[in-house]
Design a protein around this motif. Structure first.
Motif, PDB file in Angstrom:
ATOM      1  N   MET A   1       0.641  -1.103   0.004  1.00 29.86           N
ATOM      2  CA  MET A   1      -0.054  -0.089   0.175  1.00 29.86           C
ATOM      3  C   MET A   1       0.916   1.302   0.119  1.00 29.86           C
ATOM      4  O   MET A   1       0.506   1.909  -0.728  1.00 29.86           O
ATOM      5  CB  MET A   1      -0.949  -0.092   1.321  1.00 29.86           C
ATOM      6  N   THR A   2       1.831   1.182   0.948  1.00 30.48           N
ATOM      7  CA  THR A   2       2.585   2.448   0.961  1.00 30.48           C
ATOM      8  C   THR A   2       3.601   2.605  -0.338  1.00 30.48           C
ATOM      9  O   THR A   2       3.546   3.788  -1.051  1.00 30.48           O
ATOM     10  CB  THR A   2       3.930   2.241   1.976  1.00 30.48           C
ATOM     11  N   ASP A   3       3.718   1.536  -1.275  1.00 30.25           N
ATOM     12  CA  ASP A   3       4.455   1.833  -2.534  1.00 30.25           C
ATOM     13  C   ASP A   3       3.611   2.541  -3.529  1.00 30.25           C
ATOM     14  O   ASP A   3       4.157   3.444  -4.279  1.00 30.25           O
ATOM     15  CB  ASP A   3       5.188   0.332  -2.887  1.00 30.25           C
ATOM     16  N   VAL A   4       2.355   2.162  -3.293  1.00 33.40           N
ATOM     17  CA  VAL A   4       1.448   2.781  -4.269  1.00 33.40           C
ATOM     18  C   VAL A   4       1.144   4.118  -4.064  1.00 33.40           C
ATOM     19  O   VAL A   4       1.113   5.102  -5.038  1.00 33.40           O
ATOM     20  CB  VAL A   4      -0.216   2.173  -4.351  1.00 33.40           C
ATOM     21  N   LYS A   5       1.125   4.599  -2.736  1.00 37.14           N
ATOM     22  CA  LYS A   5       1.164   6.025  -2.295  1.00 37.14           C
ATOM     23  C   LYS A   5       2.141   6.777  -2.809  1.00 37.14           C
ATOM     24  O   LYS A   5       2.019   7.996  -3.145  1.00 37.14           O
ATOM     25  CB  LYS A   5       0.787   5.979  -0.817  1.00 37.14           C
ATOM     26  N   SER A   6       3.417   6.162  -2.648  1.00 34.22           N
ATOM     27  CA  SER A   6       4.451   6.731  -2.766  1.00 34.22           C
ATOM     28  C   SER A   6       4.684   7.010  -4.578  1.00 34.22           C
ATOM     29  O   SER A   6       5.135   8.114  -4.895  1.00 34.22           O
ATOM     30  CB  SER A   6       5.608   6.268  -2.450  1.00 34.22           C
ATOM     31  N   GLN A   7       4.250   6.058  -5.030  1.00 37.29           N
ATOM     32  CA  GLN A   7       4.377   6.035  -6.704  1.00 37.29           C
ATOM     33  C   GLN A   7       3.167   7.280  -7.125  1.00 37.29           C
ATOM     34  O   GLN A   7       3.629   8.211  -8.114  1.00 37.29           O
ATOM     35  CB  GLN A   7       3.976   4.683  -7.528  1.00 37.29           C
ATOM     36  N   ARG A  12       2.412  12.742  -9.379  1.00 36.99           N
ATOM     37  CA  ARG A  12       1.592  13.878  -9.073  1.00 36.99           C
ATOM     38  C   ARG A  12       2.776  15.096  -9.100  1.00 36.99           C
ATOM     39  O   ARG A  12       2.590  16.072  -9.631  1.00 36.99           O
ATOM     40  CB  ARG A  12       0.838  14.253  -7.861  1.00 36.99           C
ATOM     41  N   LEU A  13       3.868  14.901  -8.495  1.00 37.42           N
ATOM     42  CA  LEU A  13       4.979  15.819  -8.581  1.00 37.42           C
ATOM     43  C   LEU A  13       5.741  16.002  -9.884  1.00 37.42           C
ATOM     44  O   LEU A  13       5.827  16.983 -10.559  1.00 37.42           O
ATOM     45  CB  LEU A  13       6.281  15.125  -7.518  1.00 37.42           C
ATOM     46  N   LYS A  14       5.654  14.866 -10.572  1.00 33.70           N
ATOM     47  CA  LYS A  14       6.158  14.629 -11.940  1.00 33.70           C
ATOM     48  C   LYS A  14       5.462  15.748 -12.840  1.00 33.70           C
ATOM     49  O   LYS A  14       5.818  16.695 -13.468  1.00 33.70           O
ATOM     50  CB  LYS A  14       6.151  13.365 -12.453  1.00 33.70           C
TER      51      LYS A  14
END
Length: 55
Positions: A1-7, A12-14
């Motif tokens: 789950m954390t990996d999905v949020k960080s992606q 969004r940043l990109k």
């Protein structure tokens, strides 16, 4: 789950950085057009002044 949020955050940043770059390029083109064709004054001369070694 954390990996999905960080992606998602990275995506969004990109996208935000891409939009910022587009806006800055458009502003630079506008300033260049306002200075007139062939006129090298503006941000380029400011950068040249900034990069000159001081005495």
């Amino acid at each position: 789950m954390t990996d999905v949020k960080s992606q998602q955050k990275a995506d969004r940043l990109k996208a935000a950085l891409k939009e910022n770059l587009k806006r800055r390029k458009a502003q630079a083109r506008g300033r260049q057009a306002a200075n007139g064709p062939g006129n090298e004054s503006g941000s380029l001369s400011v950068a040249a002044e900034r990069d000159k070694p001081s005495d």
